[in-house]
Motif scaffolding. Structure first.
Motif, PDB file in Angstrom:
ATOM      1  N   LEU A 143      24.568  12.273  25.039  1.00 50.29           N
ATOM      2  CA  LEU A 143      24.130  12.084  23.850  1.00 50.29           C
ATOM      3  C   LEU A 143      24.785  10.729  22.900  1.00 50.29           C
ATOM      4  CD1 LEU A 143      23.732  15.455  21.605  1.00 50.29           C
ATOM      5  CD2 LEU A 143      22.035  14.434  22.293  1.00 50.29           C
ATOM      6  N   ARG A 144      24.377  10.160  22.563  1.00 47.58           N
ATOM      7  CA  ARG A 144      25.080   9.083  20.992  1.00 47.58           C
ATOM      8  C   ARG A 144      24.897   9.636  20.407  1.00 47.58           C
ATOM      9  NH1 ARG A 144      24.153   2.860  21.205  1.00 47.58           N
ATOM     10  NH2 ARG A 144      22.436   3.549  19.633  1.00 47.58           N
ATOM     11  N   LEU A 145      26.064   9.595  19.951  1.00 50.18           N
ATOM     12  CA  LEU A 145      26.093   9.432  18.160  1.00 50.18           C
ATOM     13  C   LEU A 145      26.428   7.858  17.375  1.00 50.18           C
ATOM     14  CD1 LEU A 145      28.905  12.595  17.967  1.00 50.18           C
ATOM     15  CD2 LEU A 145      25.999  12.774  17.960  1.00 50.18           C
ATOM     16  N   SER A 146      25.955   8.101  16.556  1.00 49.72           N
ATOM     17  CA  SER A 146      26.590   6.473  15.389  1.00 49.72           C
ATOM     18  C   SER A 146      27.086   6.930  13.903  1.00 49.72           C
ATOM     19  CB  SER A 146      25.199   5.815  15.468  1.00 49.72           C
ATOM     20  OG  SER A 146      24.305   6.392  14.881  1.00 49.72           O
ATOM     21  N   CYS A 147      28.198   6.065  13.391  1.00 53.04           N
ATOM     22  CA  CYS A 147      28.981   6.125  12.460  1.00 53.04           C
ATOM     23  C   CYS A 147      28.408   5.550  11.266  1.00 53.04           C
ATOM     24  CB  CYS A 147      29.875   7.031  12.103  1.00 53.04           C
ATOM     25  SG  CYS A 147      30.935   6.708  11.004  1.00 53.04           S
ATOM     26  N   THR A 148      27.581   4.983  10.692  1.00 48.37           N
ATOM     27  CA  THR A 148      27.844   3.543   9.092  1.00 48.37           C
ATOM     28  C   THR A 148      28.609   4.355   8.489  1.00 48.37           C
ATOM     29  OG1 THR A 148      25.392   3.618  10.589  1.00 48.37           O
ATOM     30  CG2 THR A 148      26.013   2.032   8.152  1.00 48.37           C
ATOM     31  N   ALA A 149      29.230   3.170   8.257  1.00 48.21           N
ATOM     32  CA  ALA A 149      29.995   2.573   7.397  1.00 48.21           C
ATOM     33  C   ALA A 149      29.647   1.793   6.353  1.00 48.21           C
ATOM     34  CB  ALA A 149      31.615   2.483   7.974  1.00 48.21           C
ATOM     35  N   SER A 150      30.427   2.665   4.593  1.00 48.56           N
ATOM     36  CA  SER A 150      29.714   1.573   3.851  1.00 48.56           C
ATOM     37  C   SER A 150      30.766   1.458   2.554  1.00 48.56           C
ATOM     38  CB  SER A 150      28.451   1.482   2.900  1.00 48.56           C
ATOM     39  OG  SER A 150      28.057   3.416   2.832  1.00 48.56           O
ATOM     40  N   GLY A 151      30.677   0.457   1.846  1.00 52.37           N
ATOM     41  CA  GLY A 151      31.286   0.665   0.887  1.00 52.37           C
ATOM     42  C   GLY A 151      33.030  -0.150   0.588  1.00 52.37           C
ATOM     43  N   GLY A 152      33.573  -0.081   2.369  1.00 51.66           N
ATOM     44  CA  GLY A 152      34.985  -0.091   1.970  1.00 51.66           C
ATOM     45  C   GLY A 152      35.003  -1.847   1.488  1.00 51.66           C
ATOM     46  N   THR A 153      36.799  -1.957   0.993  1.00 55.06           N
ATOM     47  CA  THR A 153      36.964  -2.891   0.916  1.00 55.06           C
ATOM     48  C   THR A 153      37.554  -3.457   1.360  1.00 55.06           C
ATOM     49  OG1 THR A 153      38.543  -2.164  -0.243  1.00 55.06           O
ATOM     50  CG2 THR A 153      36.629  -1.922  -1.491  1.00 55.06           C
ATOM     51  N   SER A 154      38.954  -3.071   2.676  1.00 56.23           N
ATOM     52  CA  SER A 154      39.117  -4.138   3.608  1.00 56.23           C
ATOM     53  C   SER A 154      38.367  -4.397   5.096  1.00 56.23           C
ATOM     54  CB  SER A 154      40.412  -2.649   4.382  1.00 56.23           C
ATOM     55  OG  SER A 154      41.347  -3.117   5.582  1.00 56.23           O
ATOM     56  N   SER A 155      38.807  -4.964   5.644  1.00 54.42           N
ATOM     57  CA  SER A 155      37.853  -5.766   6.948  1.00 54.42           C
ATOM     58  C   SER A 155      38.826  -4.687   8.338  1.00 54.42           C
ATOM     59  CB  SER A 155      37.845  -7.488   7.213  1.00 54.42           C
ATOM     60  OG  SER A 155      39.666  -7.024   7.244  1.00 54.42           O
ATOM     61  N   ARG A 156      39.973  -3.988   8.302  1.00 58.47           N
ATOM     62  CA  ARG A 156      40.675  -3.779   9.013  1.00 58.47           C
ATOM     63  C   ARG A 156      40.766  -1.868   9.396  1.00 58.47           C
ATOM     64  NH1 ARG A 156      43.291  -8.465  11.387  1.00 58.47           N
ATOM     65  NH2 ARG A 156      44.853  -6.848  12.341  1.00 58.47           N
ATOM     66  N   TYR A 157      40.142  -1.358   9.564  1.00 57.82           N
ATOM     67  CA  TYR A 157      40.310  -0.021   9.906  1.00 57.82           C
ATOM     68  C   TYR A 157      39.831   0.900  11.299  1.00 57.82           C
ATOM     69  CZ  TYR A 157      38.055   0.439   4.936  1.00 57.82           C
ATOM     70  OH  TYR A 157      38.350   0.660   3.095  1.00 57.82           O
ATOM     71  N   LEU A 158      40.744   2.059  10.461  1.00 56.75           N
ATOM     72  CA  LEU A 158      40.616   2.423  12.396  1.00 56.75           C
ATOM     73  C   LEU A 158      39.414   3.849  12.731  1.00 56.75           C
ATOM     74  CD1 LEU A 158      42.651   3.153  14.746  1.00 56.75           C
ATOM     75  CD2 LEU A 158      43.277   5.191  14.422  1.00 56.75           C
ATOM     76  N   MET A 159      38.304   3.698  13.228  1.00 54.27           N
ATOM     77  CA  MET A 159      37.664   4.649  13.283  1.00 54.27           C
ATOM     78  C   MET A 159      37.521   5.696  13.959  1.00 54.27           C
ATOM     79  SD  MET A 159      35.752   3.154  10.645  1.00 54.27           S
ATOM     80  CE  MET A 159      34.349   4.160  10.989  1.00 54.27           C
ATOM     81  N   ALA A 160      37.442   7.024  14.215  1.00 59.05           N
ATOM     82  CA  ALA A 160      37.791   7.690  14.996  1.00 59.05           C
ATOM     83  C   ALA A 160      36.396   8.840  14.836  1.00 59.05           C
ATOM     84  CB  ALA A 160      38.804   8.242  14.243  1.00 59.05           C
ATOM     85  N   TRP A 161      36.435   9.787  16.272  1.00 57.29           N
ATOM     86  CA  TRP A 161      34.998  10.558  16.157  1.00 57.29           C
ATOM     87  C   TRP A 161      35.980  11.469  16.231  1.00 57.29           C
ATOM     88  CZ3 TRP A 161      30.660  10.959  15.228  1.00 57.29           C
ATOM     89  CH2 TRP A 161      29.871   9.695  15.364  1.00 57.29           C
ATOM     90  N   PHE A 162      36.023  13.172  15.731  1.00 55.23           N
ATOM     91  CA  PHE A 162      36.717  13.810  15.825  1.00 55.23           C
ATOM     92  C   PHE A 162      36.056  15.366  16.101  1.00 55.23           C
ATOM     93  CE2 PHE A 162      41.288  13.684  14.203  1.00 55.23           C
ATOM     94  CZ  PHE A 162      40.886  12.769  13.599  1.00 55.23           C
TER      95      PHE A 162
END
Length: 127
Positions: free
Chosen positions: A17-36
């Motif tokens: 399977l493939r999961l996707s996660c789309t982000a919006s509204g952030g003010t920083s360009s440097r994020y750590l993204m994670a799956w739990f």
């Protein structure tokens, strides 16, 4: 930051399977993204992280060599490609985000580290 995850479902053991996660509204360009993942009766477990600024990745022991995290920064989207799925992979999968500056190697797999969470998507792996 708002996170929208999708891609869960029912799959047989050994499947993918493939999961996707789309982000919006952030003010920083440097994020750590994670799956739990949260399995029934268990704590939320960190599976994989990606530093969006340079693509560096980290994996939990339970998913190494089976799961792959990746990102498309121009789409603000993070993926989790899951192969060789096992019944014990069943659970609710969450994506999470935190500003890179707030995360250390010792804390990146802890759910308490992350401020922003998606709504969760259920994956059921049948035997």
């Amino acid at each position: 930051v708002q996170l929208q995850a999708c891609g869960g479902g029912l799959v047989q053991a050994g499947g993918s399977l493939r999961l996707s996660c789309t982000a919006s509204g952030g003010t920083s360009s440097r994020y750590l993204m994670a799956w739990f993942r949260q399995a029934p009766g268990k704590e939320r477990e960190g599976l994989a992280c990606i530093r969006t600024s340079d693509g560096a990745t980290w994996y939990g022991d339970s998913v190494k060599e089976r799961f792959t995290i990746s990102s498309e920064n121009d789409k603000n989207t993070v993926y989790l490609e899951m192969n060789s799925l096992k019944p014990e992979d069943t659970g609710i999968y969450y994506c999470a985000a935190e500003e890179e500056i707030r995360v250390t190697p010792a804390t990146m797999m802890l759910f308490s580290t992350f401020t922003y969470w998606g709504q969760g998507t259920l994956i059921t792996v049948s035997s």
